[in-house]
Design a protein around this motif. Sequence first.
Motif, PDB file in Angstrom:
ATOM      1  N   VAL A   1      44.050  36.048  43.112  1.00 31.50           N
ATOM      2  CA  VAL A   1      43.148  36.166  41.957  1.00 31.50           C
ATOM      3  C   VAL A   1      42.344  34.876  41.800  1.00 31.50           C
ATOM      4  CG1 VAL A   1      43.044  36.353  39.431  1.00 31.50           C
ATOM      5  CG2 VAL A   1      44.580  37.845  40.732  1.00 31.50           C
TER       6      VAL A   1
ATOM      7  N   LEU B   1      43.709  43.644  46.216  1.00 30.82           N
ATOM      8  CA  LEU B   1      44.919  43.412  45.414  1.00 30.82           C
ATOM      9  C   LEU B   1      45.735  44.697  45.220  1.00 30.82           C
ATOM     10  CD1 LEU B   1      43.477  41.114  42.567  1.00 30.82           C
ATOM     11  CD2 LEU B   1      45.226  40.458  44.249  1.00 30.82           C
TER      12      LEU B   1
ATOM     13  N   GLU C   1      49.856  36.998  44.813  1.00 32.80           N
ATOM     14  CA  GLU C   1      48.795  37.621  44.012  1.00 32.80           C
ATOM     15  C   GLU C   1      48.061  36.612  43.130  1.00 32.80           C
ATOM     16  OE1 GLU C   1      49.557  41.326  41.877  1.00 32.80           O
ATOM     17  OE2 GLU C   1      51.270  41.604  43.186  1.00 32.80           O
ATOM     18  N   ALA C   2      48.812  35.677  42.558  1.00 36.43           N
ATOM     19  CA  ALA C   2      48.176  34.703  41.666  1.00 36.43           C
ATOM     20  C   ALA C   2      47.138  33.874  42.432  1.00 36.43           C
ATOM     21  CB  ALA C   2      49.228  33.790  41.032  1.00 36.43           C
ATOM     22  N   ILE C   3      47.523  33.413  43.618  1.00 41.77           N
ATOM     23  CA  ILE C   3      46.590  32.638  44.437  1.00 41.77           C
ATOM     24  C   ILE C   3      45.379  33.506  44.825  1.00 41.77           C
ATOM     25  CG2 ILE C   3      46.312  31.615  46.748  1.00 41.77           C
ATOM     26  CD1 ILE C   3      47.629  29.661  44.962  1.00 41.77           C
TER      27      ILE C   3
ATOM     28  N   TYR D   1      34.831  37.037  47.650  1.00 45.58           N
ATOM     29  CA  TYR D   1      35.666  37.134  46.437  1.00 45.58           C
ATOM     30  C   TYR D   1      35.917  38.600  46.096  1.00 45.58           C
ATOM     31  CZ  TYR D   1      33.850  38.843  41.961  1.00 45.58           C
ATOM     32  OH  TYR D   1      33.475  39.667  40.932  1.00 45.58           O
TER      33      TYR D   1
ATOM     34  N   CYS E   1      50.766  38.858  37.408  1.00 43.88           N
ATOM     35  CA  CYS E   1      51.008  37.934  38.523  1.00 43.88           C
ATOM     36  C   CYS E   1      50.764  36.479  38.119  1.00 43.88           C
ATOM     37  CB  CYS E   1      50.148  38.300  39.728  1.00 43.88           C
ATOM     38  SG  CYS E   1      48.372  38.077  39.460  1.00 43.88           S
ATOM     39  N   MET E   2      50.256  36.239  36.923  1.00 46.43           N
ATOM     40  CA  MET E   2      50.026  34.876  36.439  1.00 46.43           C
ATOM     41  C   MET E   2      51.027  34.585  35.304  1.00 46.43           C
ATOM     42  SD  MET E   2      46.988  33.895  38.094  1.00 46.43           S
ATOM     43  CE  MET E   2      45.381  33.669  37.369  1.00 46.43           C
TER      44      MET E   2
ATOM     45  N   HIS F   1      39.651  40.501  45.669  1.00 46.68           N
ATOM     46  CA  HIS F   1      40.101  41.221  44.469  1.00 46.68           C
ATOM     47  C   HIS F   1      40.278  42.717  44.755  1.00 46.68           C
ATOM     48  CE1 HIS F   1      38.971  37.978  41.208  1.00 46.68           C
ATOM     49  NE2 HIS F   1      39.794  37.532  42.133  1.00 46.68           N
TER      50      HIS F   1
ATOM     51  N   CYS G   1      46.872  46.036  42.610  1.00 46.81           N
ATOM     52  CA  CYS G   1      46.435  46.863  41.474  1.00 46.81           C
ATOM     53  C   CYS G   1      45.107  47.557  41.752  1.00 46.81           C
ATOM     54  CB  CYS G   1      46.335  46.031  40.197  1.00 46.81           C
ATOM     55  SG  CYS G   1      45.045  44.773  40.230  1.00 46.81           S
ATOM     56  N   MET G   2      44.457  47.206  42.883  1.00 47.15           N
ATOM     57  CA  MET G   2      43.181  47.859  43.238  1.00 47.15           C
ATOM     58  C   MET G   2      43.421  48.740  44.466  1.00 47.15           C
ATOM     59  SD  MET G   2      40.798  46.180  41.140  1.00 47.15           S
ATOM     60  CE  MET G   2      39.533  45.044  41.655  1.00 47.15           C
TER      61      MET G   2
ATOM     62  N   ALA H   1      43.834  46.791  37.085  1.00 44.15           N
ATOM     63  CA  ALA H   1      42.565  46.845  37.824  1.00 44.15           C
ATOM     64  C   ALA H   1      41.394  46.584  36.877  1.00 44.15           C
ATOM     65  CB  ALA H   1      42.414  48.202  38.514  1.00 44.15           C
TER      66      ALA H   1
END
Lengths: 303, 303
Positions: free
Chosen positions: A118, A93, A114-116, A86, B95-96, A90, A95-96, B115
Motif C-alpha cells: 500500500v 492486493l 500488504e502494508a509495504i 502504483y 494491513c496497517m 494496488h 482485497c482487489m 477495496a
Amino acid sequence: MGLKMADDVLGRGLQQIQREIDDTFDGLLPLPDDNSIQLVEAMRYAAIGGGKRVRPLLLATVAEMYGASRAAAVFAGCAIEAIHVYSLIHDDLPCMDDDDMRHGKPTLHKQYDEAIAVLAGDSLHALAFEILGGMQVSTDPYVRAELVHALASASGHKGMAGGQVMDIAAENARGELDLHTITKLQQLKTGALLCAAVEMGAILGKVPEEGRAHLRAYARDIGLAFQIADDLLDEEGDEELAGKALRKDADAGKATFVSLMGIEDARQQAKALSEQAIGHLSSHGKEADLLRALAKFIVERDR
Amino acid sequence: MGLKMADDVLGRGLQQIQREIDDTFDGLLPLPDDNSIQLVEAMRYAAIGGGKRVRPLLLATVAEMYGASRAAAVFAGCAIEAIHVYSLIHDDLPCMDDDDMRHGKPTLHKQYDEAIAVLAGDSLHALAFEILGGMQVSTDPYVRAELVHALASASGHKGMAGGQVMDIAAENARGELDLHTITKLQQLKTGALLCAAVEMGAILGKVPEEGRAHLRAYARDIGLAFQIADDLLDEEGDEELAGKALRKDADAGKATFVSLMGIEDARQQAKALSEQAIGHLSSHGKEADLLRALAKFIVERDR
C-alpha cells in the motif's frame, strides 16, 4: 523487453525511447537510506524491469512530433509510468484482484507484505507529482501545472480509480454486463491514462487546444484497441511471456470484450480500431511514423 | 468541531477559516453519478465531518499573513486536507493500524470494504493534485507548480509515507526505540505534512525563499508539539471525544514520546515547543496573532 515489430527502423526508434525511460526512471527513483530501506527497495522492485512502458512511449512520441525535447518527454513519461506502476501494485492486493505474479516475479505484497505494498504504491503516486512539479520536466511552470492537472484528472475518481471500482462491481456481476458498460468501464480504467499520455505529450509539445482533436481521437481508438488486445492475450496468451496469471477473467465468469464478442470479432475490432487511429494522423507526414508504429504495436504485441 | 481557546476573537477567526474549508472542500469533492456512486460516497464519507482541519488552518493562516487571498488559501488547504484524509484511510486499513473507528464513526473499510477504502484513498490523493494543478488555486502557474512540488515531496517516501513505514517497524520493535528515533519518525510521519502546510502558505503569500527560515522553524516546533500532544491525548484523552480507539500504542508496548519521557515531562516539552514556535514569530506584529493562537491550540486541544 524489446518491441517486436515489422519495421525494424521504427522498432529501434521506440526501443531507444524505452531504454531512455528505463534509465531515467532508475535515476528518479530514490535510493535506499537508513530510514527507508524497505520502502525504497519495494518501490524499485515494482517499478524496474518488466514493464512495456507503453504510456511513456506514447507521451514521448507525441511530444517529439511537436518538437519537445526528448529529455523533458522522458521525465514526464516517468511520472505517468509511476502512476501506472502504483495502480498495478494496488490492483494486485488481496482485497482487489488478489494476484500473486506480475512481470514474471511475485507481486509486491507477496515479496514484502500488504502494508509495504500500500505504502510503496502511495509513494510512487506522490513521486509522479513530485517529478511533474519539479524543474527537470520543464522550466515553463505553465507546462508543469498543466501536466499535473492532466495526470491527476485521469488517475482519480473520474478516470483510472473510478474504472477500477466499476471493474470490481463487474466481477461481482459475473458476466451480466453488456458491451456498452464494458466499453465505458475500460475507457475509465485503462483508456483515461492512455489518453492522458497523449494529452501530456501535446502539452509538452505546446500544441494549442484547438489542434488536439485528432490526437484525442487517436488516443481514444488506441485506448480501446489496447484493452481488446489485453483481453485477447488474457484468453490466448502465453502465461510465461505475460509474467502473470492469465484466464482469470474467464474462470471468474467476468464479462470481457472477448467473452461478449468472440475471439475472431474481437481480433477484427482491435485491428480496425488501430487502423482508424492511424487514420486520424492523416494530416501528418513522416514525423508521425513512430506514433503510427505504436498503434500497430499495441494490437500486435505478444504480451 | 469548534476550536476551544482562551481568546474568543482569535478562536472565532480560526473557526471562520475552518468553516470556509469545510464548505469549499464539500464543493470540490465530486458528487455521485451513475458510474461512481459508491466511490464518491466513500470519498465524501471520509472527507467530510470530524476533521480538525489543522493543516489547512496553518496553510491559510500563513498565506493570509502575507496578503494571499482567502479563497486561494482555502483551495490549497483542501488539497493538503485531501492528502491527510487519504493517509488516514490507508493507515486505518487492516494491513496497517487496523482501526475500526475514526471521527466517531466506522472507518471506511468497515463502512464499505477494503477495496473501496484503498481506491477512495487513491482518489483523494489524485484529487489533491487535481486541485493544485487547476486555475482555482492560483492564476500564477509558478505558484501552482511550487505547491504541487511541496505537497508531493512531503507526502511521499521522504515524508509521510516514509514515516508510516518507520512507524510500522517501530510497532514491531515493541518499545525498543529511543527518543532520537521516535523524533525522526514523527518528523516524517506527521511533521513533514505540517511543515508543507506552512511552506504552501508561504508559496501562496509569495514569501521569498530567504524570508522563510523563521516560518520553517515555527513549523518544525509545532510539528513536534502536535505529535507530543497527540501522544498525551492517546494516553489521557476521552475516547468518545477523540472518536477513535485510544491507548492502542501503550497496549501494544509501542514507544511514544509519553512512554519515553513520562506524562509530566511530555506535557512540559509540548508547552515549551509551542512557546518556542511563537518565539520564532517575534519579527511579526498583530498580523501573526492567528498563527500564535494556532501554536497554542495545537497543544491545548482536547481531541
